[in-house]
Design an enzyme around this catalytic site. Sequence first.
Site, mmCIF file in Angstrom:
data_model
loop_
_atom_site.group_PDB
_atom_site.id
_atom_site.type_symbol
_atom_site.label_atom_id
_atom_site.label_comp_id
_atom_site.label_asym_id
_atom_site.label_seq_id
_atom_site.Cartn_x
_atom_site.Cartn_y
_atom_site.Cartn_z
ATOM 1 N N GLY A 67 2.503 -2.765 -34.960
ATOM 2 C CA GLY A 67 1.042 -2.222 -34.972
ATOM 3 C C GLY A 67 0.894 -1.817 -33.516
ATOM 4 O O GLY A 67 1.636 -1.725 -32.425
ATOM 5 N N ASP A 68 -0.493 -1.788 -33.332
ATOM 6 C CA ASP A 68 -1.153 -1.194 -32.269
ATOM 7 C C ASP A 68 -0.724 -2.066 -30.674
ATOM 8 O O ASP A 68 -0.529 -1.727 -29.719
ATOM 9 C CB ASP A 68 -2.617 -1.079 -31.981
ATOM 10 C CG ASP A 68 -2.894 -0.023 -32.979
ATOM 11 O OD1 ASP A 68 -2.471 1.095 -33.146
ATOM 12 O OD2 ASP A 68 -3.667 -0.191 -34.308
ATOM 13 N N GLY A 69 -0.799 -3.461 -31.044
ATOM 14 C CA GLY A 69 -0.450 -4.604 -30.095
ATOM 15 C C GLY A 69 0.892 -4.313 -29.337
ATOM 16 O O GLY A 69 1.325 -4.475 -28.463
ATOM 17 N N THR A 70 1.978 -4.000 -30.398
ATOM 18 C CA THR A 70 3.354 -3.834 -30.200
ATOM 19 C C THR A 70 3.559 -2.445 -29.220
ATOM 20 O O THR A 70 4.193 -2.741 -28.312
ATOM 21 C CB THR A 70 4.308 -3.992 -31.285
ATOM 22 O OG1 THR A 70 4.074 -5.216 -32.338
ATOM 23 C CG2 THR A 70 5.865 -3.735 -31.196
ATOM 24 N N ILE A 71 2.779 -1.579 -29.712
ATOM 25 C CA ILE A 71 2.887 -0.424 -28.893
ATOM 26 C C ILE A 71 2.156 -0.310 -27.619
ATOM 27 O O ILE A 71 3.030 0.254 -26.506
ATOM 28 C CB ILE A 71 1.981 1.052 -29.964
ATOM 29 C CG1 ILE A 71 2.956 1.178 -31.257
ATOM 30 C CG2 ILE A 71 2.358 2.190 -29.122
ATOM 31 C CD1 ILE A 71 1.901 1.879 -32.122
ATOM 32 N N HIS A 72 1.275 -1.180 -27.458
ATOM 33 C CA HIS A 72 0.552 -1.262 -26.291
ATOM 34 C C HIS A 72 1.669 -1.987 -25.384
ATOM 35 O O HIS A 72 1.774 -1.734 -24.182
ATOM 36 C CB HIS A 72 -0.572 -2.331 -26.310
ATOM 37 C CG HIS A 72 -1.272 -2.372 -24.996
ATOM 38 N ND1 HIS A 72 -2.055 -1.955 -24.615
ATOM 39 C CD2 HIS A 72 -1.129 -3.807 -24.320
ATOM 40 C CE1 HIS A 72 -2.623 -2.498 -23.498
ATOM 41 N NE2 HIS A 72 -2.089 -3.502 -23.210
ATOM 42 N N THR A 94 -1.683 -3.545 -38.690
ATOM 43 C CA THR A 94 -3.149 -3.866 -39.437
ATOM 44 C C THR A 94 -3.453 -2.400 -39.492
ATOM 45 O O THR A 94 -3.801 -1.768 -40.554
ATOM 46 C CB THR A 94 -3.817 -4.899 -38.919
ATOM 47 O OG1 THR A 94 -3.092 -5.994 -38.830
ATOM 48 C CG2 THR A 94 -5.098 -4.965 -39.668
ATOM 49 N N ASP A 216 -5.250 16.328 -23.458
ATOM 50 C CA ASP A 216 -6.375 17.200 -22.575
ATOM 51 C C ASP A 216 -6.348 16.669 -21.063
ATOM 52 O O ASP A 216 -7.067 17.519 -20.379
ATOM 53 C CB ASP A 216 -7.747 17.179 -23.191
ATOM 54 C CG ASP A 216 -8.406 16.139 -22.897
ATOM 55 O OD1 ASP A 216 -7.875 14.955 -22.775
ATOM 56 O OD2 ASP A 216 -9.650 15.987 -23.602
ATOM 57 N N GLU A 274 -6.281 -5.796 -28.286
ATOM 58 C CA GLU A 274 -6.155 -7.030 -27.923
ATOM 59 C C GLU A 274 -6.914 -7.237 -26.649
ATOM 60 O O GLU A 274 -6.955 -6.516 -25.849
ATOM 61 C CB GLU A 274 -4.597 -7.270 -27.957
ATOM 62 C CG GLU A 274 -3.800 -7.125 -29.058
ATOM 63 C CD GLU A 274 -3.810 -8.217 -30.150
ATOM 64 O OE1 GLU A 274 -4.640 -9.424 -29.800
ATOM 65 O OE2 GLU A 274 -3.505 -8.186 -31.434
#
Length: 299
Positions: A67-72, A94, A216, A274
């Site tokens: 999820g986004d936390g792992t990507i972060h 999620t 951009d 997070e």
Amino acid sequence: MKYKKGLLLYNGNSGNQEIHSLIGSIMQTLSRELEEVHVYQTFYAQHAKELCRTFGEQVDLVIILGGDGTIHECINGLSNLLKRPTLAILPGGTCNDFSRSLNISQNIEMAIEELIRGEEVLVDIGKVNKDYFLNFFGIGLVAETSNNIKLGEKNVLGKASYLLSAVRTLKQADLFFLKIEADGKVIELQAAMVLVANGKYLGGKMLPFQAIDYMDGYLDVFIIKNPNFQAVKDIFSMRKVASDEIVQEEIIYYRVKEVKITAEENLDVDMDGEIYTTTPSDIKVLPGHLRFLKPVGIA
């Protein structure tokens, strides 16, 4: 072969029971496209960051199943490297917000096929003091919504956990004093939320701001002054906002390369879903800093 060496990282603590069963089929697909693939499961906070920092310069492609936390964590492990690999996101969390911005299928098996045939794009990254974010930086309502998600809600309820937390947060929303330095201007005001956006989604919902573009070379800063503003309620309750014009009237907007945010009291900062740090925050964009795979022909 487009890439020779790959690193597949997956979050074994995500609560997604399907991930372990999918690893075999994902590896089958990757083995047809890569000479060498190393697989690592993450077991604790910042593990993905450590693995990316250690192995990032040794591979051509990092595939993130999470999820986004792992990507972060991964972009924070890779962004300081001199030789940075291409990244591919397989949505296993999620909300999977940035994968939605890239128009990647939310079905993992479909996503891997899309990305293997995909194209590379250069993506802007936000830098906050010494840390990095991919999707967004937020203080006020957005950070409090993350704080107010109750233990276990995210795993059980998925995106609905953000809705429940938002309802709780809006009922007790406080204003805070802050100073914004952007584009050579300084403003001081009370606000309920500041959102610095690079991606188009928040909590699984597309944000109602047409200007946002992760390619951009700018970050989009939205200052929401009134927590009772109906469009804010619509954003957090995942309903469609009635009118862009109403949004423009109620929200202070900056398109920036750099912005400094100082609050009267140190506020929690949410980056990519997070809580990681607190204000004050010096924020700048790193144009085209990382390469991502996205499906071909989808804007």
